[in-house]
Motif scaffolding. Structure first.
Motif, PDB file in Angstrom:
ATOM      1  N   PRO A  74       0.823  -1.216   0.000  1.00 44.64           N
ATOM      2  CA  PRO A  74       0.000   0.000   0.000  1.00 44.64           C
ATOM      3  C   PRO A  74       0.853   1.261   0.000  1.00 44.64           C
ATOM      4  O   PRO A  74       1.875   1.322   0.678  1.00 44.64           O
ATOM      5  CB  PRO A  74      -0.805  -0.114   1.299  1.00 44.64           C
ATOM      6  N   ASP A  96      -2.777   4.250  -3.238  1.00 37.63           N
ATOM      7  CA  ASP A  96      -3.972   3.782  -2.544  1.00 37.63           C
ATOM      8  C   ASP A  96      -4.677   4.906  -1.800  1.00 37.63           C
ATOM      9  O   ASP A  96      -5.864   4.800  -1.500  1.00 37.63           O
ATOM     10  CB  ASP A  96      -3.590   2.674  -1.553  1.00 37.63           C
ATOM     11  N   SER A 119      -5.202  -4.199   3.049  1.00 36.14           N
ATOM     12  CA  SER A 119      -4.290  -4.978   2.214  1.00 36.14           C
ATOM     13  C   SER A 119      -4.297  -6.454   2.564  1.00 36.14           C
ATOM     14  O   SER A 119      -3.916  -7.299   1.750  1.00 36.14           O
ATOM     15  CB  SER A 119      -2.862  -4.423   2.302  1.00 36.14           C
TER      16      SER A 119
END
Length: 223
Positions: A74, A96, A119
């Motif tokens: 991420p 993200d 995630s």
């Protein structure tokens, strides 16, 4: 959790570094795009905090290369560029999340927690593994509803195992999640913390998979 911070502004980078460490993150800090790319190729991180206006290589170039290599870590972008077009471009390149400077440090920490739990496919703020609950926001854990007395390192290790419940984590993977650059890691550190956690969670709470690593079962019912 181990975070890569990529920020070339010395004062802001230092403030973020200190703030994230205070809430329990292990933080590695680099100040240009080339160093960021080298770190991302060589190490594993739970998330990346990425400035766009970097020397040597831009943040967007770092992000694009990261996604082209297939890395799914991420990424939250930090930038002074606040136009809609800039935000769209960053997100379309694989970010993200997006924070415009100036921002609140507490919000950054909360956004990082949200990115990391999403995630691994978890929506709730606290990680629930059987009768064990691990809350990264408060750095607290409970077993059967009873609070556990954990050191910062013990909590960090338990959090890493809970994030990966049902998956075997090697000693090297756990060390990478717990320790930033410059932190000396003794050869038996992980074993010592695993021993401490078993004393508090129950002897069978964390399984040793011989020759591979450690496993926190998804249906943990340790007492």
């Amino acid at each position: 959790m181990r975070i890569l911070l990529v920020e070339d502004h010395q004062l802001l980078g230092d403030a973020i570094h200190v703030s994230l460490r205070q809430v329990g993150y292990s933080v590695d800090w680099v100040q240009d795009g080339v160093a960021a790319e080298s770190a991302l190729v060589a190490e594993e991180f739970a998330a990346v905090v990425l400035d766009l206006g970097l020397p040597r290589r831009s943040g967007l170039e770092v992000l694009q290369a990261l996604r082209q290599r297939g890395q799914q870590v991420p990424v939250i972008i930090l930038t002074a560029r606040d136009s809609v077009e800039d935000r769209i471009r960053g997100l379309d390149c694989g970010a993200d999340d997006y924070l415009v400077k100036p921002f609140d440090m507490g919000e950054l920490a909360a956004r990082l927690r949200a990115l990391v739990r999403r995630s691994v496919g978890t929506a709730s703020a606290a990680l629930q593994v059987g009768t064990l609950s691990v809350d990264p926001a408060s750095c607290c854990a409970t077993q059967n509803g009873q609070p556990l007395s954990l050191s910062a390192r013990e909590f960090a290790l338990l959090h890493a195992l809970a994030l990966n419940a049902g998956r075997v984590m090697s000693k090297a993977q756990l060390e990478q999640q717990l320790y930033a650059w410059g932190n000396e890691v003794e050869s038996n550190t992980i074993e010592v913390f695993i021993h401490h956690l078993r004393r508090k969670l129950g002897a069978d709470a964390i399984r040793t998979i011989r020759g591979v690593g450690y496993l926190l079962p998804r249906d943990s019912h340790a007492v």
